[in-house]
Design an enzyme around this catalytic site. Structure first.
Site, PDB file in Angstrom:
ATOM      1  N   ASN A   1       0.839  -1.201   0.000  1.00 39.95           N
ATOM      2  CA  ASN A   1       0.000   0.000   0.000  1.00 39.95           C
ATOM      3  C   ASN A   1       0.877   1.255   0.000  1.00 39.95           C
ATOM      4  O   ASN A   1       0.415   2.342   0.333  1.00 39.95           O
ATOM      5  CB  ASN A   1      -0.889   0.023   1.246  1.00 39.95           C
ATOM      6  CG  ASN A   1      -1.789  -1.182   1.316  1.00 39.95           C
ATOM      7  OD1 ASN A   1      -2.386  -1.570   0.322  1.00 39.95           O
ATOM      8  ND2 ASN A   1      -1.872  -1.801   2.485  1.00 39.95           N
TER       9      ASN A   1
ATOM     10  N   HIS B   1     -13.617  -2.376   6.984  1.00 38.86           N
ATOM     11  CA  HIS B   1     -12.425  -3.108   7.419  1.00 38.86           C
ATOM     12  C   HIS B   1     -12.619  -3.851   8.753  1.00 38.86           C
ATOM     13  O   HIS B   1     -13.407  -3.429   9.601  1.00 38.86           O
ATOM     14  CB  HIS B   1     -11.281  -2.090   7.568  1.00 38.86           C
ATOM     15  CG  HIS B   1      -9.942  -2.717   7.743  1.00 38.86           C
ATOM     16  ND1 HIS B   1      -9.282  -2.756   8.955  1.00 38.86           N
ATOM     17  CD2 HIS B   1      -9.133  -3.338   6.851  1.00 38.86           C
ATOM     18  CE1 HIS B   1      -8.123  -3.364   8.793  1.00 38.86           C
ATOM     19  NE2 HIS B   1      -8.001  -3.723   7.532  1.00 38.86           N
TER      20      HIS B   1
ATOM     21  N   GLU C   1     -15.814   3.359   4.281  1.00 36.60           N
ATOM     22  CA  GLU C   1     -14.491   3.708   3.768  1.00 36.60           C
ATOM     23  C   GLU C   1     -14.713   4.626   2.572  1.00 36.60           C
ATOM     24  O   GLU C   1     -15.775   4.569   1.948  1.00 36.60           O
ATOM     25  CB  GLU C   1     -13.742   2.444   3.310  1.00 36.60           C
ATOM     26  CG  GLU C   1     -13.259   1.603   4.464  1.00 36.60           C
ATOM     27  CD  GLU C   1     -12.644   0.270   4.034  1.00 36.60           C
ATOM     28  OE1 GLU C   1     -12.028   0.194   2.961  1.00 36.60           O
ATOM     29  OE2 GLU C   1     -12.798  -0.690   4.810  1.00 36.60           O
TER      30      GLU C   1
ATOM     31  N   SER D   1     -10.738  -1.020   0.358  1.00 36.26           N
ATOM     32  CA  SER D   1      -9.391  -1.583   0.327  1.00 36.26           C
ATOM     33  C   SER D   1      -9.259  -2.805  -0.570  1.00 36.26           C
ATOM     34  O   SER D   1      -8.207  -3.034  -1.142  1.00 36.26           O
ATOM     35  CB  SER D   1      -8.946  -1.945   1.743  1.00 36.26           C
ATOM     36  OG  SER D   1      -9.812  -2.897   2.311  1.00 36.26           O
TER      37      SER D   1
ATOM     38  N   ASP E   1     -13.311   6.248   6.725  1.00 34.98           N
ATOM     39  CA  ASP E   1     -11.974   5.666   6.766  1.00 34.98           C
ATOM     40  C   ASP E   1     -11.297   5.957   5.421  1.00 34.98           C
ATOM     41  O   ASP E   1     -11.654   5.382   4.397  1.00 34.98           O
ATOM     42  CB  ASP E   1     -12.113   4.157   7.028  1.00 34.98           C
ATOM     43  CG  ASP E   1     -10.769   3.441   7.129  1.00 34.98           C
ATOM     44  OD1 ASP E   1      -9.749   4.033   6.733  1.00 34.98           O
ATOM     45  OD2 ASP E   1     -10.755   2.281   7.582  1.00 34.98           O
TER      46      ASP E   1
ATOM     47  N   HIS F   1      -7.054   4.302   2.232  1.00 40.67           N
ATOM     48  CA  HIS F   1      -6.483   4.084   0.893  1.00 40.67           C
ATOM     49  C   HIS F   1      -6.611   5.294  -0.025  1.00 40.67           C
ATOM     50  O   HIS F   1      -6.207   5.240  -1.185  1.00 40.67           O
ATOM     51  CB  HIS F   1      -7.115   2.838   0.255  1.00 40.67           C
ATOM     52  CG  HIS F   1      -6.788   1.608   1.038  1.00 40.67           C
ATOM     53  ND1 HIS F   1      -5.645   0.867   0.831  1.00 40.67           N
ATOM     54  CD2 HIS F   1      -7.422   1.033   2.097  1.00 40.67           C
ATOM     55  CE1 HIS F   1      -5.598  -0.118   1.703  1.00 40.67           C
ATOM     56  NE2 HIS F   1      -6.665  -0.044   2.482  1.00 40.67           N
TER      57      HIS F   1
ATOM     58  N   LYS G   1       0.206   3.771   4.660  1.00 37.65           N
ATOM     59  CA  LYS G   1      -0.019   3.428   3.258  1.00 37.65           C
ATOM     60  C   LYS G   1       0.652   4.507   2.395  1.00 37.65           C
ATOM     61  O   LYS G   1       1.867   4.536   2.340  1.00 37.65           O
ATOM     62  CB  LYS G   1      -1.512   3.237   3.033  1.00 37.65           C
ATOM     63  CG  LYS G   1      -2.028   2.151   4.015  1.00 37.65           C
ATOM     64  CD  LYS G   1      -3.464   1.812   3.863  1.00 37.65           C
ATOM     65  CE  LYS G   1      -4.029   1.045   5.050  1.00 37.65           C
ATOM     66  NZ  LYS G   1      -3.482  -0.272   5.290  1.00 37.65           N
TER      67      LYS G   1
END
Ligand code: PMP
Length: 373
Positions: free
Chosen positions: A32, A119, A165, A169, A194, A197, A227
């Protein structure tokens, strides 16, 4: 002594789900480290400079005791200013931050509605927390609203918390954040985003997809630092009261040794390095190249992001494909349940600045025959 454990491991092996640690090798399509900062000279130099000015490696204690260091506080102040939140709190990992947030903030009588694909760290928090929770199908806002309406009709009186998110992910697709923010306003709900990413990769100046939502009283954003930022830890950005509450009630924050002050310095540098749009332009070119090849040569949809899943379905098939790619020199990993839903085992290809265009072309060359089998 460990008969039950051994039998469990054997069951995992039979199901094609046994995991084992492996040394890193091959061209990086698995990390990542999207901006290639983790091993960069720029980040190493920033850490060397921090060591030079006396920043310690260890914090020596929890933040509420001796562990608090000016580097932590500088990082938090800089992050809050950069992202536009009223305050920020640095945790030693995204897992700790997410689980602590969800275990601590929603109260008895509240409802957490969450995307079905959030997640594991969020699930951990929900398990520990006091509020009820319900999943809604991935990115389905109508289902989210229906779940809340149903809960209210059954007498639910507390606050609603929406957990999503921004860039998923394992699927690489985006949440409809603008619509979610509007729903949160309408329901007088809190919205927890979140950005693990997305930060550093998407949004103006790499500020992420939630850029512009910070500063709203009903939005809390999690930004992990391991990440695209190339470091470790995570920043919770939100209202001052939320941060004060986590400092007073967040067990994963209170009862844990403060992150290394040196790592806090590294994250400060990571935030500065992330501002370089040139990195995102280079990454965008690679992502576009990989996406086009996915569509044209592999007949698979491109996500438009740096995360490209190749769903194979069967756990064994995903692991066989990953092994073949690894043997050919590509670090591609198979992802199996419970990380992804049963029947959707996949290769998760991640595009980072650790590769060049020719390596993407070579990976597609290697993938093409594998998918025909
Ligand atoms: N949220 C998401 C969406 C993630 O992908 C991850 C890491 N895989 C985390 C949180 C946890 O962050 P960390 O790795 O910093 O513990």
């Amino acid at each position: 002594m460990f008969d039950a454990h051994r039998s469990h491991l054997r069951d995992l092996e039979a199901a094609g789900r046994l995991r084992a640690l492996r040394p890193r090798s091959g061209i990086d399509f698995a990390s990542n480290d999207y901006l290639g900062l983790a091993g960069s000279a720029a980040l190493s130099e920033a850490v060397a400079a921090a060591l030079e000015r006396g920043v310690p490696v260890g914090s020596g204690g929890s933040r509420l005791l001796r562990g608090n260091h000016p580097e932590h506080e500088s990082l938090e102040a800089e992050a809050a200013a950069l992202f536009g939140s009223s305050a920020a709190l640095y945790f030693s990992s995204g897992y700790a931050a997410n689980s602590t947030m969800l275990a601590t903030l929603p109260q008895t009588g509240d409802l957490v509605v969450h995307d079905a694909l959030i997640h594991a760290s969020a699930h951990e928090g929900l398990r520990l927390g006091r509020a009820e929770s319900r999943a809604f199908p991935h990115n389905d806002i109508a289902a989210l609203e229906a779940a809340v309406a149903d809960w209210r009709s059954r007498g639910g009186r507390g606050r609603v918390w929406i957990a999503v998110e921004s860039l998923y992910s394992m699927d690489g697709d985006r949440a409809p954040l603008t619509a979610l923010a509007a729903v949160a306003d309408r329901l007088e709900a809190m919205l927890l985003i979140d950005e693990a990413h997305a930060v550093g990769v998407l949004g103006p100046g790499g500020l992420g997809l939630a850029a512009g939502l910070d500063g709203r009283e009903n939005v809390i954003v999690l930004r992990t630092c391991g990440k695209a930022l190339g470091c470790e830890g995570a920043l919770v950005c939100g209202d001052r009261t939320v941060i004060d509450f986590l400092v007073n009630r967040g067990r994963g924050f209170i009862f844990s040794t403060a992150p290394s002050p040196l790592m806090a310095s590294a994250v400060r540098a990571g935030l500065r390095l992330m501002a370089d749009d040139g990195l995102r332009t280079r990454l965008g070119d690679l992502v576009a190249r990989a996406g086009t090849a996915f569509e044209r040569r592999l007949g698979r949809p491109a996500t438009g992001s740096q995360i490209l899943p190749l769903v194979l379905g069967d756990d064994h098939a995903a692991m066989r494909a990953a092994a073949a790619l690894q043997a050919a020199g590509f670090d591609v990993r198979g992802i199996r349940p419970p990380t992804v839903p049963v029947g959707t085992a996949r290769l998760r290809i991640s595009v980072t600045l650790n590769v060049v265009a020719a390596e993407i072309d070579a990976l597609i060359d290697a993938l093409e025959p594998l998918l025909e089998i």
